[in-house]
Design a protein around this motif. Structure first.
Motif, PDB file in Angstrom:
ATOM      1  N   UNK A  23       0.850  -1.171   0.018  1.00 30.42           N
ATOM      2  CA  UNK A  23      -0.046   0.183  -0.042  1.00 30.42           C
ATOM      3  C   UNK A  23       1.124   1.246   0.148  1.00 30.42           C
ATOM      4  N   UNK A  24       0.806   2.068  -1.154  1.00 30.20           N
ATOM      5  CA  UNK A  24       1.917   3.087  -1.247  1.00 30.20           C
ATOM      6  C   UNK A  24       0.865   4.440  -0.910  1.00 30.20           C
ATOM      7  N   UNK A  25       1.418   5.052  -0.167  1.00 31.51           N
ATOM      8  CA  UNK A  25       0.754   6.608   0.408  1.00 31.51           C
ATOM      9  C   UNK A  25       1.467   7.575  -0.084  1.00 31.51           C
ATOM     10  N   UNK A  26       0.840   8.677  -0.461  1.00 31.48           N
ATOM     11  CA  UNK A  26       1.366   9.709  -0.973  1.00 31.48           C
ATOM     12  C   UNK A  26       0.566  10.939  -0.452  1.00 31.48           C
ATOM     13  N   UNK A  27       1.145  11.634   0.440  1.00 33.64           N
ATOM     14  CA  UNK A  27       0.328  12.779   0.919  1.00 33.64           C
ATOM     15  C   UNK A  27      -0.991  12.138   1.713  1.00 33.64           C
ATOM     16  N   UNK A  28      -2.164  12.534   1.487  1.00 29.80           N
ATOM     17  CA  UNK A  28      -3.282  12.073   2.499  1.00 29.80           C
ATOM     18  C   UNK A  28      -3.830  11.037   1.800  1.00 29.80           C
ATOM     19  N   UNK A  29      -3.510  10.509   0.506  1.00 32.01           N
ATOM     20  CA  UNK A  29      -4.200   9.443  -0.233  1.00 32.01           C
ATOM     21  C   UNK A  29      -3.307   8.266  -0.721  1.00 32.01           C
ATOM     22  N   UNK A  30      -3.969   7.267  -0.718  1.00 32.92           N
ATOM     23  CA  UNK A  30      -3.173   5.981  -1.498  1.00 32.92           C
ATOM     24  C   UNK A  30      -3.053   6.184  -2.798  1.00 32.92           C
ATOM     25  N   UNK A  31      -1.933   5.864  -3.370  1.00 30.54           N
ATOM     26  CA  UNK A  31      -1.610   6.023  -4.874  1.00 30.54           C
ATOM     27  C   UNK A  31      -1.377   4.880  -5.459  1.00 30.54           C
ATOM     28  N   UNK A  32      -1.061   3.605  -4.780  1.00 31.88           N
ATOM     29  CA  UNK A  32      -1.014   2.280  -5.515  1.00 31.88           C
ATOM     30  C   UNK A  32      -1.359   1.350  -4.222  1.00 31.88           C
ATOM     31  N   UNK A  33      -2.037   0.196  -4.765  1.00 34.06           N
ATOM     32  CA  UNK A  33      -2.266  -0.844  -4.181  1.00 34.06           C
ATOM     33  C   UNK A  33      -2.006  -2.081  -5.093  1.00 34.06           C
ATOM     34  N   UNK A  34      -1.147  -3.120  -4.563  1.00 35.40           N
ATOM     35  CA  UNK A  34      -1.348  -4.242  -5.229  1.00 35.40           C
ATOM     36  C   UNK A  34       0.075  -5.256  -4.949  1.00 35.40           C
ATOM     37  N   UNK A  35       0.299  -6.339  -5.604  1.00 33.61           N
ATOM     38  CA  UNK A  35       1.244  -7.303  -5.160  1.00 33.61           C
ATOM     39  C   UNK A  35       2.768  -6.691  -5.247  1.00 33.61           C
ATOM     40  N   UNK A  36       3.600  -6.932  -4.289  1.00 32.87           N
ATOM     41  CA  UNK A  36       4.774  -6.362  -4.351  1.00 32.87           C
ATOM     42  C   UNK A  36       5.559  -6.463  -5.470  1.00 32.87           C
ATOM     43  N   UNK A  37       5.430  -7.559  -6.180  1.00 33.62           N
ATOM     44  CA  UNK A  37       6.213  -7.916  -7.282  1.00 33.62           C
ATOM     45  C   UNK A  37       5.859  -7.053  -8.328  1.00 33.62           C
ATOM     46  N   UNK A  38       4.557  -6.501  -8.423  1.00 31.15           N
ATOM     47  CA  UNK A  38       4.204  -5.560  -9.397  1.00 31.15           C
ATOM     48  C   UNK A  38       4.274  -3.986  -9.057  1.00 31.15           C
ATOM     49  N   UNK A  39       4.797  -3.663  -8.024  1.00 33.06           N
ATOM     50  CA  UNK A  39       5.032  -2.478  -7.689  1.00 33.06           C
ATOM     51  C   UNK A  39       6.325  -2.051  -8.241  1.00 33.06           C
ATOM     52  N   UNK A  40       6.134  -0.792  -8.817  1.00 28.77           N
ATOM     53  CA  UNK A  40       7.227  -0.079  -9.878  1.00 28.77           C
ATOM     54  C   UNK A  40       8.613  -0.079  -8.860  1.00 28.77           C
ATOM     55  N   UNK A  41       9.593  -0.754  -9.444  1.00 23.01           N
ATOM     56  CA  UNK A  41      10.781  -0.976  -8.895  1.00 23.01           C
ATOM     57  C   UNK A  41      10.985  -1.825  -7.749  1.00 23.01           C
ATOM     58  N   UNK A  42       9.715  -2.616  -7.545  1.00 22.02           N
ATOM     59  CA  UNK A  42       9.696  -3.665  -6.461  1.00 22.02           C
ATOM     60  C   UNK A  42      10.582  -4.765  -6.411  1.00 22.02           C
ATOM     61  N   UNK A  43      10.602  -5.277  -7.756  1.00 26.23           N
ATOM     62  CA  UNK A  43      11.352  -6.615  -7.914  1.00 26.23           C
ATOM     63  C   UNK A  43      10.534  -7.715  -7.760  1.00 26.23           C
ATOM     64  N   UNK A  44      10.596  -8.854  -8.305  1.00 25.34           N
ATOM     65  CA  UNK A  44       9.990 -10.329  -8.013  1.00 25.34           C
ATOM     66  C   UNK A  44      10.285 -10.643  -6.969  1.00 25.34           C
ATOM     67  N   UNK A  45      11.588 -10.270  -6.417  1.00 22.83           N
ATOM     68  CA  UNK A  45      11.887 -11.015  -4.867  1.00 22.83           C
ATOM     69  C   UNK A  45      11.417 -10.088  -3.965  1.00 22.83           C
ATOM     70  N   UNK A  46      10.869  -9.082  -4.145  1.00 23.22           N
ATOM     71  CA  UNK A  46      10.329  -8.185  -3.150  1.00 23.22           C
ATOM     72  C   UNK A  46      11.468  -7.119  -2.750  1.00 23.22           C
ATOM     73  N   UNK A  47      12.649  -7.439  -2.792  1.00 25.30           N
ATOM     74  CA  UNK A  47      13.879  -6.450  -2.704  1.00 25.30           C
ATOM     75  C   UNK A  47      14.005  -5.407  -3.455  1.00 25.30           C
ATOM     76  N   UNK A  48      13.836  -5.786  -4.862  1.00 30.06           N
ATOM     77  CA  UNK A  48      13.899  -4.826  -6.010  1.00 30.06           C
ATOM     78  C   UNK A  48      14.961  -3.521  -5.932  1.00 30.06           C
TER      79      UNK A  48
END
Length: 396
Positions: A23-48
């Motif tokens: 769950x990515x939060x920017x300011x007062x709002x949520x800007x992204x929710x999804x699997x860690x592997x799909x998070x921009x720059x997150x990487x498939x192993x979750x480290x990324x």
């Protein structure tokens, strides 16, 4: 300006679980929710490559709870405490996971209700509470529960007009017995003012309650289903059956005080199975003793004795009085539903946050989804609270 943050764990969304999600939060709002592997720059192993992504976590991430029926907590009550005390009561519940709250009043004289509306209005204006809930005075004396019968009166459209005018749009819900005189006129006025018609504290039979719900003309809730109404009998189904049937067909949202005092775990399971989480709202009905030691307290004009965490009206002979509100939080009800009533995390989050937010027309919160206000609870695997975030800001 709040700092951006990234939370990682099992994410409970409206549609299901994300076992390793962000769950990515920017300011007062949520800007992204999804699997860690799909998070921009997150990487498939979750480290990324994104250093902001935290390591794998056993946290459970759920939306902040939304309580549409709460009289107070932390030693203070909305029906009787000064403004500072009312703020403290709201803060008490915020620190326990309730990020949106209605301040509930009880039946009182017209002058007292007008005074309390005026006193609490600044708390609505600054966002401390999301609005006001009037529990009375147009109720059934026979099913008054912990309401003072001296202040229960027949439905009075002129008085309601005065209360709504004093609230200036801040009254978001009102409990009314459907058998009270002028119910249809009262319901019409509440709906026109943007308030939920909450049917409760009623001695009405099945047909009366069914007709009241059908004729309300706008959003309808059932004030703490089963409590403040006669028990259901198979030859006299009454308000309980009428309310449960309405919730099951999507015509009403049933409030449940699933704290183990007002309702057994099996009763909560029954309502969730029959009406579904989309038409069920967990509430605390908490009073000033919530979070406090056993002892003597007040609920509006009435004395309350709390023993073993159970609040009851004080009686002259010391016998157990009527249950006088709750001492828990909505998050407590949420956790109990999962642990003891067989509710899934998704169902419990809907009943604790999504459905009550929708009932109030608060489309900007109540779930973990991009674009919504960042009201997030971080829980331990056993559903113990780790962190509260409201509007993107961590709560101490």
């Amino acid at each position: 300006m709040t700092e951006p943050m990234i939370l990682r764990g099992t994410v409970v969304t409206r549609d299901g679980l994300i076992a390793d999600g962000v769950v990515s939060v920017s300011g007062e709002f949520i800007d992204w929710v999804g699997p860690t592997a799909a998070f921009p720059g997150g990487g498939a192993d979750g480290a990324g490559a994104n250093p902001a992504v935290p390591p794998p976590s056993d946290s459970v991430l759920v939306p902040g709870m939304v309580d549409v029926h709460c009289h107070g907590g932390g030693g203070y009550g909305f029906p009787d405490s000064p403004a500072d005390g009312a703020r403290y009561a709201a803060r008490h519940h915020l620190r326990r996971g309730t990020t949106t709250l209605l301040a509930s009043l009880v039946s009182a004289s017209p002058e007292r209700l007008l005074e309390r509306i005026a006193m609490l209005s600044p708390l609505v204006d600054d966002g401390t509470v999301a609005g006001l809930h009037l529990e009375g005075p147009f109720l059934a004396t026979e099913c008054c529960g912990a309401q003072d019968p001296r202040f229960i009166i027949d439905g009075d459209p002129e008085l309601l007009a005065r209360l709504l005018a004093a609230g200036g749009g801040r009254i978001r819900s009102m409990t009314v017995a459907p058998e009270t005189p002028h119910f249809a006129e009262l319901a019409m006025a509440l709906t026109a003012a943007g308030a939920v018609v909450s049917v409760g504290h009623t001695a009405g039979d099945f047909d009366t309650v069914t007709a009241g719900i059908a004729g309300a003309g706008g959003p309808v809730s059932i004030t703490h289903l089963f409590n403040g109404m006669k028990p259901m009998h198979h030859r006299d189904p009454g308000a309980v059956a009428a309310s449960l049937a309405a919730a099951s067909r999507g015509a009403a949202v049933a409030e449940l005080i699933g704290d183990g005092v007002h309702l057994a775990a099996g009763t909560v399971a029954l309502v969730l199975a029959a009406a579904g989480a989309d038409h069920t709202a967990f509430v605390s009905d908490a009073m000033q003793a919530a979070g406090m030691p056993d002892g003597q307290y007040r609920l509006g004009p009435l004395d309350v004795t709390v023993g073993g965490g159970v609040a009851r009206l004080t009686t002259e002979d010391g016998s157990p009085g009527a249950i006088a509100g709750g001492t828990s939080s909505v998050l407590d009800v949420f956790a109990r539903a999962v642990r003891l009533s067989g509710a899934s995390l998704v169902e419990a989050a809907r009943a604790g946050a999504t459905t009550p937010a929708r009932l109030l027309g608060l489309t900007d919160r109540g779930a973990l989804a991009a674009g919504l206000r960042a009201d997030v609870l971080e829980l331990d695997p056993d559903l113990t609270l780790r962190q509260v975030i409201r509007g993107g800001t961590p709560v101490e």
